[in-house]
Design an enzyme around this catalytic site. Structure first.
Site, PDB file in Angstrom:
ATOM      1  N   ASP A 118       0.817  -1.218   0.000  1.00 48.08           N
ATOM      2  CA  ASP A 118       0.000   0.000   0.000  1.00 48.08           C
ATOM      3  C   ASP A 118       0.851   1.268   0.000  1.00 48.08           C
ATOM      4  OD1 ASP A 118      -2.391   1.404   0.020  1.00 48.08           O
ATOM      5  OD2 ASP A 118      -2.516   1.456   2.211  1.00 48.08           O
ATOM      6  N   HIS A 169       2.347   2.938  -8.984  1.00 49.74           N
ATOM      7  CA  HIS A 169       2.177   1.496  -9.207  1.00 49.74           C
ATOM      8  C   HIS A 169       3.382   0.945  -9.970  1.00 49.74           C
ATOM      9  CE1 HIS A 169      -1.781   1.974  -7.630  1.00 49.74           C
ATOM     10  NE2 HIS A 169      -2.308   2.541  -8.709  1.00 49.74           N
ATOM     11  N   LEU A 178      10.157 -21.076  -2.934  1.00 52.19           N
ATOM     12  CA  LEU A 178       9.192 -20.164  -2.312  1.00 52.19           C
ATOM     13  C   LEU A 178       7.899 -20.188  -3.126  1.00 52.19           C
ATOM     14  CD1 LEU A 178       9.274 -17.133  -0.445  1.00 52.19           C
ATOM     15  CD2 LEU A 178       8.779 -16.439  -2.758  1.00 52.19           C
TER      16      LEU A 178
HETATM   17  C1  IPE Z   1      -5.392  -2.746  -0.135  1.00 53.41           C
HETATM   18  O1  IPE Z   1      -5.059  -1.432  -0.287  1.00 53.41           O
HETATM   19  C2  IPE Z   1      -5.420  -3.457  -1.457  1.00 53.41           C
HETATM   20  C3  IPE Z   1      -4.126  -3.683  -2.109  1.00 53.41           C
HETATM   21  C4  IPE Z   1      -2.969  -3.374  -1.618  1.00 53.41           C
HETATM   22  C5  IPE Z   1      -4.197  -4.346  -3.381  1.00 53.41           C
HETATM   23  P1  IPE Z   1      -6.161  -0.289  -0.500  1.00 53.41           P
HETATM   24  O2  IPE Z   1      -5.414   0.979  -0.643  1.00 53.41           O
HETATM   25  O3  IPE Z   1      -7.089  -0.670  -1.580  1.00 53.41           O
HETATM   26  O4  IPE Z   1      -6.957  -0.347   0.879  1.00 53.41           O
HETATM   27  P2  IPE Z   1      -7.791   0.790   1.619  1.00 53.41           P
HETATM   28  O5  IPE Z   1      -8.756   1.350   0.633  1.00 53.41           O
HETATM   29  O6  IPE Z   1      -6.805   1.816   2.093  1.00 53.41           O
HETATM   30  O7  IPE Z   1      -8.421   0.097   2.767  1.00 53.41           O
HETATM   31  C1  IPE Z   2      -1.597   0.148  -3.361  1.00 57.33           C
HETATM   32  O1  IPE Z   2      -1.366   1.509  -3.414  1.00 57.33           O
HETATM   33  C2  IPE Z   2      -1.828  -0.457  -4.726  1.00 57.33           C
HETATM   34  C3  IPE Z   2      -3.178  -0.976  -4.935  1.00 57.33           C
HETATM   35  C4  IPE Z   2      -4.177  -0.915  -4.096  1.00 57.33           C
HETATM   36  C5  IPE Z   2      -3.417  -1.618  -6.210  1.00 57.33           C
HETATM   37  P1  IPE Z   2      -2.562   2.536  -3.459  1.00 57.33           P
HETATM   38  O2  IPE Z   2      -2.944   2.755  -4.868  1.00 57.33           O
HETATM   39  O3  IPE Z   2      -3.658   2.109  -2.567  1.00 57.33           O
HETATM   40  O4  IPE Z   2      -1.866   3.830  -2.873  1.00 57.33           O
HETATM   41  P2  IPE Z   2      -2.465   4.856  -1.820  1.00 57.33           P
HETATM   42  O5  IPE Z   2      -2.939   4.060  -0.650  1.00 57.33           O
HETATM   43  O6  IPE Z   2      -3.572   5.571  -2.503  1.00 57.33           O
HETATM   44  O7  IPE Z   2      -1.330   5.751  -1.466  1.00 57.33           O
HETATM   45 MG    MG Z   3      -4.072   2.398  -0.600  1.00 55.77          MG
END
Ligand code: IPE
Ligand code: IPE
Ligand code: MG
Length: 240
Positions: free
Chosen positions: A20, A37, A131
């Site tokens: 995240d 990403h 793994l």
């Molecule tokens: C969780 O992160 C999903 C992934 C890392 C794929 P999100 O960014 O979607 O989660 P929330 O919205 O902060 O809970």
């Molecule tokens: C995690 O990073 C990637 C996915 C959920 C696919 P985010 O896109 O949620 O990044 P933030 O949380 O908005 O910074």
């Molecule tokens: Mg996020």
């Protein structure tokens, strides 16, 4: 780079990764979210190498959640194409490293091309033992449990199973990846302290570690630091 010395029985066998913070990483730099990403790809594969070095046996990477469909159509489209390309681009390298790739998630709505690439990677790496990398794409913990309940109910209706035979072990056989170990270490980057519906059943007794680093800045050292924190925890599983 050498991993820290940790007693073998203190190294988690299964690490769940909530990758995240990509959007915030990009925003801080005035870049579009998609750049975050893109930068996150090398972080994941550095963590995979670090996991092998330290002796982790299974890694589950949350790449796209059943809730991520709520993002803008442009971001969803980007993430689908990106997942497809990453799997295609990285599978030979994973295979050489002895990594077994598995897809965990729901087929509904998921792009066919993503499923195809995942299936090629699964087939190619099926015999690898170093793994296991569970790529959790279109995964949701509640979706997984609800889907399992549906399959179980069908088996009862077809008289393959009696209601009184249902227990935790039997139920777990109906999950998306029945062979998955319980999660030992649940690691989330970006500072957010929540599960966001990741591996709910499997993380019942996981140790939660939240690292204050955005996913694109994560390296194998971040994993090693989290494992040091994990190794210092006292896991009791309800015992006194
Ligand atoms: C969780 O992160 C999903 C992934 C890392 C794929 P999100 O960014 O979607 O989660 P929330 O919205 O902060 O809970
Ligand atoms: C995690 O990073 C990637 C996915 C959920 C696919 P985010 O896109 O949620 O990044 P933030 O949380 O908005 O910074
Ligand atoms: Mg996020």
């Amino acid at each position: 780079m050498k991993p820290p010395k940790i007693a073998k029985d203190k190294v988690p066998q299964h690490v769940a990764l909530v990758m995240d913070g990509n959007g915030r990483w990009a925003k801080k730099r005035g870049l579009p979210r998609t750049k975050g990403h893109e930068k996150g790809e090398s972080a994941l594969f550095d963590v995979v190498e670090g996991a092998i070095q330290i002796g982790v046996k299974e890694l589950s990477a949350f790449a796209f959640s059943t809730e991520n469909w709520r993002r803008s159509p442009d971001e969803v489209k980007f993430l689908m194409g990106f997942n497809r390309d990453v799997i295609r681009r990285r599978r030979d390298e994973m295979h050489r490293m002895g990594v077994r790739v598995r897809w965990v998630g729901r087929p509904q709505k998921l792009w066919k091309s993503v499923i195809e690439e995942l299936e090629i990677a699964e087939e190619m790496t099926a015999k690898n033992k170093v793994l296991t990398l569970n790529m959790c794409v279109n995964y949701g913990g509640r979706a997984e449990i609800a889907d399992a309940a549906q399959k179980l109910a069908q088996d009862i209706q077809r008289k393959k199973l009696k209601p009184e035979q249902i227990n935790e072990k039997v139920f777990a056989k109906y999950l998306d990846a029945p062979q998955m170990r319980d999660v030992d270490l649940f690691l989330r980057s970006s500072g957010e302290q929540r599960t966001s519906n990741f591996l709910l059943w499997q993380s019942a007794y996981a140790e939660m570690v939240f690292m204050d680093v955005l996913w694109p800045d994560v390296t194998r050292q971040t994993l090693w630091k989290a494992i040091e924190i994990y190794a210092d925890r006292d896991r009791r599983f309800g015992k006194a």
